[in-house]
Design an enzyme around this catalytic site. Structure first.
Site, mmCIF file in Angstrom:
data_model
loop_
_atom_site.group_PDB
_atom_site.id
_atom_site.type_symbol
_atom_site.label_atom_id
_atom_site.label_comp_id
_atom_site.label_asym_id
_atom_site.label_seq_id
_atom_site.Cartn_x
_atom_site.Cartn_y
_atom_site.Cartn_z
ATOM 1 N N GLY A 21 0.829 -1.205 0.000
ATOM 2 C CA GLY A 21 0.000 0.000 0.000
ATOM 3 C C GLY A 21 0.852 1.239 0.000
ATOM 4 O O GLY A 21 2.077 1.184 -0.170
ATOM 5 N N ASP A 142 -8.618 7.240 8.866
ATOM 6 C CA ASP A 142 -8.609 6.731 7.486
ATOM 7 C C ASP A 142 -9.402 5.429 7.404
ATOM 8 O O ASP A 142 -8.953 4.451 6.809
ATOM 9 C CB ASP A 142 -7.169 6.520 7.018
ATOM 10 C CG ASP A 142 -7.076 6.318 5.499
ATOM 11 O OD1 ASP A 142 -7.994 6.764 4.790
ATOM 12 O OD2 ASP A 142 -6.102 5.697 5.038
#
Length: 749
Positions: A21, A142
């Site tokens: 990621g 997030d």
């Protein structure tokens, strides 16, 4: 990393990569000590593109946030076993989860929504986990489908606590002086994240609402390819109820999701515990609290006074990102970014309603998406060069991109003007203030034509013209521009908007330079109080304004208050940015100045000794800030009548400054004068005269004969002549200085 570091800390053996990621890679690993399998998240190594101070701050924040994550003990939160650093790579050791994240589950289901029973169960478990973490004072920031795991046994776990917060801090630190960067993925960001407002646990609840909406209907609340349109949707539009997409969803679930997606935090559920109770009651057939059922079609949210609250400028560089159901739109990320930047100007149907074509834009062929993508990428590269302090290189990149954008899109296209704006920014940071003023003037005029005089981007350009006018010493003109921009910002954005407060901060700074110290102090104090209320007392913007408050207090000779305020700034910056951050060290330097002004030279001297050591470690012995701290040390040695030591310190600093900065540099001249002061106190007036005269002659050559600094140096020279018994020469020089001061003070004819 597996090829070069198979074994981390002689304990964790990496086996195979299971994910990658934005923050790094995740590996399946074996804990050789305990004989169990674990997951190891390796954050991207900090290469030479980051300075040492940044890397130290990152490491310290990583350790702090890893400790936070490791302290969380709840069945709905991923367990963190260990963390550390190996060969420059920060790593986090977590429990190995067997299952799929919600994004993968939707992909497995071919983008169809999940079964209703599963959706409600996931909602209840995530609410329970958030209720626990929020009680610990931890906000995720997030939350998205990729960060929520559904294990093979049906349990649900939230991942990346601490790491999400760390990502926020890294983004924020990258440009403290800019507009700020909000952490989050556009499809799951709360309105307050988008607007740069204060974020608390209710922002997580909004993001959870977006996640539940998507897994229940198969699409996020605002399912658009353009990041700008997504953000505007979050900010302005009430979403369609989930049941309009899927009638089988329970009514209580519909109400819960719509309450989570309320535009203002105060309209959302009070906390995740309350949310979990509502879901449990609804699932078991109990009677939940009456929700606010909003089944009307989507309508724009009305803002106070009917004014649209505009998105901050940083959002123009965002891509739509990825929803749980897959990529947002066709093509590469770079092309998506270009679309977000230029879509309103390059569509086949012309500009969006209410916009006019830029001059010369009528009939302009649509540029190829690949070209726009390349230019957007190069623009970002220029921004990164600037963030790293490579302003000359950044300027070259932005000039080239501006030229190509002007050719492809037109001179008044927003993207062309964005590049021109960055050209001006690099010019102002490289000492070319006159050139920067012209560039910002062009940008402001172009934006006023195409976006309107009160548009945030227009006001940003006008504000930079005021800043550059201040650089040029044209503070009265700067004041006029700042005052006009402030009036526009207050009218269009409100008095407490971050951009309004930033303008008021700049105006307060400029008032101080105009000598209006009481006005400057009052305004800076008001801005500091407002920023503390809205952003928090240790937010960097709050501390920047407090620093200005302290500076003005010093100029008002209120040194006790200045000392207290500088100490508050230094402590806040140490806690927020780290003890070795340049801004923290700058505040400590000013603490030393205040101590010296209060006659507490022994304390100031010890502070400067420590500061010299810290500056040397951070920047090296020849760094300008290291030498500045050494200069402060020498001054306070003199105040304590330790003149031999003070003279040695001043001579060493002067020699290094002359070698590294040049003999005519203002800092070199300050050191040379300090050498002369030390010689005078030691009775060596003939040697002192040589240095005083050298400083005066250089200043006269560089600044002019009537400049205040030149006149002060000539006064030093006259005093020295007087000490040597050369009274006639001294009197002549005193008279010459007095005449020049009178001429300077006389109004022009």
């Amino acid at each position: 990393m597996a090829d070069t570091t198979r074994l981390i800390q002689s304990r964790y053996r990496l086996l195979d990569m299971i994910g990658r990621g934005g923050m790094g890679e995740v590996w399946r690993a074996r804990d050789e000590s305990l004989g169990r399998q674990v997951a190891v998240k390796c954050l991207k190594p900090m290469g030479p593109q980051h300075d040492q101070a940044f890397t130290r701050i990152l490491r310290e924040r990583f350790r702090r946030e890893a400790r936070v994550a490791a302290a969380l003990q709840h069945r709905g939160v991923t367990v963190v076993h260990d963390f550390g650093e190996s060969d420059g790579v920060l790593y986090l050791v977590m429990e190995l989860l067997e299952g799929r994240n919600l994004s993968q589950l939707l992909e497995d289901n071919k983008q169809h929504p999940l079964p209703v029973a599963d959706v409600v169960d996931i909602a209840e478990q995530v609410a329970d986990a958030l209720g626990y973490t929020h009680q610990q004072g931890i906000v995720h920031r997030d939350l998205k489908p990729a960060n929520i795991m559904r294990l093979d046994d049906g349990a649900v776990k939230i991942c990346d606590f601490g790491i999400a917060r760390l990502g926020h801090d890294i983004g924020f630190t990258s440009r403290l002086t800019g507009t700020g960067i909000a952490m989050g993925t556009p499809h799951y960001m709360s309105p307050e994240q988008i607007s740069g407002g204060e974020v608390d646990h209710r922002s997580d609840l909004y993001s959870l609402g977006c996640v539940l909406y998507e897994i229940a209907t198969g699409v996020p609340p605002f399912d658009m390819d353009d990041a700008w349109a997504v953000l505007v949707g979050h900010r302005d539009t009430v979403p369609e109820p989930p049941r309009t997409h899927r009638a089988e969803l329970p009514r209580f679930f519909d109400e819960v999701v719509l309450d989570l997606l309320a535009k203002t935090p105060g309209e959302r559920p009070a906390d995740a515990g309350d949310l979990r109770r509502r879901i449990t009651l609804g699932r078991t057939g109990g009677q939940p609290e009456i929700g606010r059922v909003r089944l009307a079609p989507p309508v724009p949210v009305q803002h106070p006074g009917g004014r649209a609250y505009r998105l901050p400028s940083w959002t123009r560089n965002m891509t739509a990102g990825h929803t749980a159901g897959g990529a947002a739109g066709p093509g590469t990320a770079a092309i998506d970014q270009a679309t977000a930047l230029t879509g309103a100007w390059t569509t086949a149907n012309g500009p969006a309603p209410g916009n006019s074509l830029p001059p010369g834009g009528t009939g302009r062929p649509t540029p190829p998406p690949e070209l726009l993508a390349t230019l957007a990428s190069r623009h970002s590269a220029g921004l990164n060069l600037g963030r790293l302090g490579h302003w000359e290189e950044a300027g070259d990149v932005h000039r080239a991109v501006a030229s190509e954008r002007e050719h492809a899109l037109g001179a008044d296209h927003p993207d062309t003007l964005a590049s021109r704006y960055e050209v001006g920014f690099t010019l102002s940071r490289t000492g070319r203030a006159e050139d920067a003023l012209r560039e910002f003037g062009r940008v402001a005029e172009g934006r006023a034509r195409t976006l309107g005089p009160d548009h945030p981007e227009t006001l940003a350009a006008r504000q930079e013209t005021a800043y550059v006018l201040g650089q040029l010493g044209r503070h009265f003109e700067a004041h006029q521009v700042y005052a006009a921009v402030l009036a526009s910002r207050e009218r269009s954005m409100g008095p407490d908007h971050p951009d309004t407060l930033r303008c008021r901060h700049n105006l307060a700074f400029n008032l101080s330079r105009l000598g209006r110290l009481e006005d400057s102090y009052r305004m800076a104090r008001e801005v500091a109080d407002a920023r503390g209320r809205l952003l928090g007392t240790t937010h960097p913007d709050t501390l920047v304004t407090l620093y200005e408050v302290a500076y003005t207090l010093g100029r008002l000779d209120r040194w006790t208050e200045a000392l207290q305020t500088y100490r508050e700034v230094a402590q806040g910056r140490a806690a927020t940015l780290g003890a070795d951050h340049p801004d923290t060290l700058s505040a400590r330097y000013e603490v030393g100045i205040s101590l010296g002004r209060l006659g507490r030279s022994a304390e100031a001297m010890e502070l400067y000794r420590a500061l010299v050591a810290d500056r040397t470690r951070a920047g090296g012995p020849d760094h300008p800030e290291t030498l500045r701290a050494r200069h402060g040390l020498g001054v306070n040695l003199g105040r304590m009548a330790r003149w031999e030591e003070a003279l040695d310190e001043a001579r060493e600093v002067c020699a290094i400054r002359e070698r590294t900065l040049g003999p005519d540099h203002p800092d070199t001249l300050v050191s040379r004068r300090e050498v002369a002061v030390g010689l005078g106190w030691l009775g060596r007036w003939a040697e002192a005269l040589t240095d005083y005269r050298t400083v005066a002659e250089i200043r006269e050559q560089v600044l002019g004969a009537d400049h205040p600094d030149t006149l002060a140096s000539r006064n030093d020279e006259a005093h020295c002549l007087e000490q040597l018994g050369r009274s006639t020469e001294a009197v002549d020089l005193y008279r010459r200085v007095a005449d020049l001061r009178r001429q300077r003070a006389m109004p022009p004819h």
